[in-house]
Design a protein around this motif. Sequence first.
Motif, PDB file in Angstrom:
ATOM      1  N   HIS A  15     -20.330  37.392  47.883  1.00 51.85           N
ATOM      2  CA  HIS A  15     -21.220  36.980  46.704  1.00 51.85           C
ATOM      3  C   HIS A  15     -21.768  35.648  46.900  1.00 51.85           C
ATOM      4  O   HIS A  15     -21.889  34.991  45.623  1.00 51.85           O
ATOM      5  CB  HIS A  15     -20.172  37.134  45.378  1.00 51.85           C
ATOM      6  N   ALA A  16     -22.160  35.032  47.904  1.00 48.17           N
ATOM      7  CA  ALA A  16     -22.676  33.784  47.949  1.00 48.17           C
ATOM      8  C   ALA A  16     -24.099  33.443  48.131  1.00 48.17           C
ATOM      9  O   ALA A  16     -24.569  32.509  48.182  1.00 48.17           O
ATOM     10  CB  ALA A  16     -21.869  33.168  49.007  1.00 48.17           C
ATOM     11  N   GLY A  17     -24.818  34.747  48.054  1.00 45.91           N
ATOM     12  CA  GLY A  17     -26.279  34.457  48.355  1.00 45.91           C
ATOM     13  C   GLY A  17     -26.825  34.353  49.577  1.00 45.91           C
ATOM     14  O   GLY A  17     -27.409  35.346  50.283  1.00 45.91           O
ATOM     15  N   SER A  18     -26.740  33.328  50.123  1.00 43.45           N
ATOM     16  CA  SER A  18     -27.074  32.828  51.448  1.00 43.45           C
ATOM     17  C   SER A  18     -26.472  33.881  52.575  1.00 43.45           C
ATOM     18  O   SER A  18     -25.423  34.039  52.765  1.00 43.45           O
ATOM     19  CB  SER A  18     -26.792  31.476  51.704  1.00 43.45           C
ATOM     20  N   SER A  19     -27.329  34.374  53.511  1.00 45.09           N
ATOM     21  CA  SER A  19     -26.960  35.443  54.327  1.00 45.09           C
ATOM     22  C   SER A  19     -27.735  35.237  55.615  1.00 45.09           C
ATOM     23  O   SER A  19     -28.935  34.539  55.769  1.00 45.09           O
ATOM     24  CB  SER A  19     -27.115  36.739  53.895  1.00 45.09           C
ATOM     25  N   PHE A  20     -27.316  35.745  56.677  1.00 42.86           N
ATOM     26  CA  PHE A  20     -27.972  36.008  58.054  1.00 42.86           C
ATOM     27  C   PHE A  20     -28.212  34.603  58.632  1.00 42.86           C
ATOM     28  O   PHE A  20     -28.974  34.616  59.555  1.00 42.86           O
ATOM     29  CB  PHE A  20     -29.224  36.722  57.917  1.00 42.86           C
ATOM     30  N   GLN A  21     -27.600  33.762  58.170  1.00 44.40           N
ATOM     31  CA  GLN A  21     -27.710  32.213  58.832  1.00 44.40           C
ATOM     32  C   GLN A  21     -26.992  32.230  60.359  1.00 44.40           C
ATOM     33  O   GLN A  21     -27.425  31.981  61.332  1.00 44.40           O
ATOM     34  CB  GLN A  21     -27.171  31.067  58.196  1.00 44.40           C
ATOM     35  N   ILE A  71     -24.813  38.377  43.633  1.00 49.36           N
ATOM     36  CA  ILE A  71     -24.508  36.792  43.561  1.00 49.36           C
ATOM     37  C   ILE A  71     -23.781  36.463  42.363  1.00 49.36           C
ATOM     38  O   ILE A  71     -24.088  36.943  41.190  1.00 49.36           O
ATOM     39  CB  ILE A  71     -25.891  36.032  43.706  1.00 49.36           C
ATOM     40  N   VAL A  72     -22.700  35.958  42.761  1.00 45.28           N
ATOM     41  CA  VAL A  72     -21.740  35.313  41.551  1.00 45.28           C
ATOM     42  C   VAL A  72     -21.822  33.731  41.366  1.00 45.28           C
ATOM     43  O   VAL A  72     -21.542  33.120  42.432  1.00 45.28           O
ATOM     44  CB  VAL A  72     -20.293  35.729  41.797  1.00 45.28           C
ATOM     45  N   GLN A  73     -21.969  33.486  40.094  1.00 46.53           N
ATOM     46  CA  GLN A  73     -21.830  32.074  39.812  1.00 46.53           C
ATOM     47  C   GLN A  73     -20.453  31.539  40.057  1.00 46.53           C
ATOM     48  O   GLN A  73     -19.521  32.061  38.831  1.00 46.53           O
ATOM     49  CB  GLN A  73     -22.739  31.558  38.511  1.00 46.53           C
ATOM     50  N   ARG A  74     -19.928  31.005  40.865  1.00 46.57           N
ATOM     51  CA  ARG A  74     -18.460  30.592  41.026  1.00 46.57           C
ATOM     52  C   ARG A  74     -18.008  29.853  39.966  1.00 46.57           C
ATOM     53  O   ARG A  74     -18.648  28.351  40.103  1.00 46.57           O
ATOM     54  CB  ARG A  74     -18.260  30.130  42.395  1.00 46.57           C
TER      55      ARG A  74
END
Length: 926
Positions: A816-822, A895-898
């Motif tokens: 749920h962090a958004g940023s992916s494939f790095q 995506i979750v706003q933590r």
Amino acid sequence: MPRRTPRTTLDRPITPRRFAKFLKAASICVLVAGLLSPAVGGTATAAASNDYCGGQCSDILPPGENGNATLAQILLNQAFGTQPGHAEDQLGPYANLATGYSTLTDAKINTFFNDASFGVSSDQVASTEKPAGRSDVTIVRDKKTGVPHITGTTRYGTEFGAGYAAAEDRLWLMDVFRHVGRGQLTTFAGGAASNQGLEQEFWRNAPYTEADLQAQIDNAVAAAGDHGKQALADVNAYVAGINAYIDASDSGRYFPGEYVLTGHKDSITNAGTIDHFKTTDLVALASVIGTLFGSGGGGEVNNAISLLAAQSKYGVEEGTKVWESFRERNDPEAVLTVHNGESFPYAAKPDSPQGEALPDTGSVTQEQLVYDRTGSAAGSSATSASTTAATTARTSAKRGMSNALVVSGKYTASGHPIAVFGPQTGYFAPQLLMLQEIQGPGISARGASFAGLSMYVELGRGQDYSWSATTSGQDIIDTYAVELCQDDYHYLYHGTCTAMDKVEQKNSWTPTTADGTAAGSYTMRVWRTKYGPVEYRATVGGKKVAYTTLRSSFLHEADSIIGFQMLNDPDYVKSPATFQSAVQHINYTFNWFYADSQHTAYYNSGDNPVRASGVDAEFPVWAQAAYEWKNWNPATNTADYTPASAHPNSIDQDYYISWNNKQAKDYTTAPWGDGSVHRGNLLEDRVKKLVAAGGVTRSSLVKAMADAALEDLRAEDVLPKLLKVVGSSAVTDSTAAAAVSKLSAWVSAGAKRTETSAGSKTYANADAIRILDAWWPLLVKAEFQPGLGSDLYTAFTNNLPVDESPSAAHGPTGSHAGSSFQYGWWSYVDKDIRAVLGESVQGGLTQKYCGGGSLSSCRDILISTLKEAAGKTASQVYPGDDQCSAGDQWCADSIVQRTLGGIKHGKISWQNRPTFQQVVEYTSHR
């Protein structure tokens, strides 16, 4: 008034019944007062006359500008889901771009972004206030977003207003992170696993004493002359503004409700205190931000472990070649930000490495951080619960961040440069960043700043230019092996047995029913040497050593304030060259981008140490004078640094892209995985195509970014080659054949993870996405483990995770962090599969792994693993968590706003894009 012992209750759900009960017990006047904003007055301001953007600057920062909530607002949010004003009004527009970008025009940009023009038109003024009754500063908030527009007639008043506005919008968050930076979060907010994880992970990297924090201020001011004196004056005024708001909100009883929920204030009597801020608190905050975003490098011990595993498998010579092929430290196929062929050598592999101190196999142990109240090393139970929280909290921001798309005016429809850029700082509630505009003597800027460090705009726009950054990650951290003497806490420094410095932080908390955390206490202990804090212990050739971590920004997080001061000064930044001069004063490892009406520019910042001849930055070296940084002074942790001209830099290149990829030819960066397939390719391919066609517009560049943000990197750049090996005609198994058909159709449709329609919460090509999510880890293991062997395969996966899909909770960003494939093995798979197919590969692996190099055997492996993946149900691939039910594919990606406070927000559909983002095209220049 004595402080009450904190109780963490932020995670306890507020039911309607509990809310009613609380209303009955609490003072109604307090709760009603808490729902109201402080009284404001004054007159509206007209739009600014120093704005050269011509209405073509926009920005966005979800969830919303208002990150403070009173107790009543928190209770209403938890009971009924209601939101305080401007708490999430930017979340919807941000989320909606995913389904709205395909029909985007320039006229529709501000449907998904805010107008980032200077000033506020009179019909859009929501409130005007003179903080603390000062006559030299006015804070105007606009109706649409509630962003503070701070205008001062004196420098002191301007910065006072900036501090006051920061506290209005982020006081609780600022308080949380000043305690994180001091390693005191559990004492402040309770012993929840997430709190323990935050303070442990950050404090390990920056274990500063109060004297260290003050020394940073003193040294930074002394080193920067007049700029330093001005920075200190600005900080003092800013802190005074924060404290003025604390006093006003305390007496007016509209302070953040989290202070009541954690026992610092009493909702009935108002007993308790909110501590005033100090200048050293800001350095503690800066140390957190520096650790998160600006400290590239490290990992030398893990590198050594995997090298030893490779040498054990293949022998020293061949094992070293295998290791280097997977390290890809200077891969010729890597996508570059400076792509004009210019070389910027840094941290290259030496011909004859000197001073290496590789550990004896199996001897490495991580240094104990946590101890119990008796001073004994705490058992694993004391830290295991916080490990996941720590990793998620820190790496969700640090591992995957930020992108930039910048096009020269030569290729735009208007003839003016266009930029779409911003940092990916993770998704939090409240957000780590806050928006503001500051106008005053020597300051003229609008944009985003980290809460508590917003005396200047850190990413945004000036009068006729905009700037932004991505995390660069080049190596400014080295590991030294200090030889122990006398006992485990003395080491040899230049031949003299020297005592390590012990730095401790004690924490305790009381029982709470909120999360089940019992009363507890522990001590964090770090041993510091002249070569930095001890991170590991091992033996090298039978000698006992401590491995220390030395970074060039250690004890120097405050130094970068000068660069940000310059970026905000319209009399300093007037051109690409002066922009580059400003960001050269920032010692964090960032890629900086610039655009005005005529020019674009790029510069890579950071204090890159000049290493001793023969030292390989990839591995630990002996802590001896011969292998220290050139002219290194351990008392101040200063050394010689590479000159500005040696940093990747450029002016007016045809275009720039950055998604944390390799900066330039021969610039050896720290992260693993900068190879033939990188998420930077998603931007490179799209922007290059736009530039070739010409006539680029703001909307077409936003479309390119948004299109890349929905792309599955594996599906776009690797899956077609895998399907080529499989070959549909060779698949006789019906399950595998159906999977090939679905995957092929998905690739033909664009290989994106998109909803069937806006708000459907169901993916188009859902089966294909599920199959690839299940297949990737299976195929990677089956492709590489047989050839590498289990030990080496495991060692390499410790250096670089196999996968980082949006739902991959096992990846470095967590779920749920958004940023992916790095981070992932896509480059390895790409190079290996191309080699098996007989295609040309530059910088390839030392051998063919898939099927031992046999095309038919490789095909069998891929089909076998594909069949297994296709047979996995959605519930198996997406097992569910505290946010989602098992099998809910859309939710698993969402995506979750933590939460970092009491207000919670709804999930949004996955997008792989910056948190704060600007879209700019200047029409004129001063």
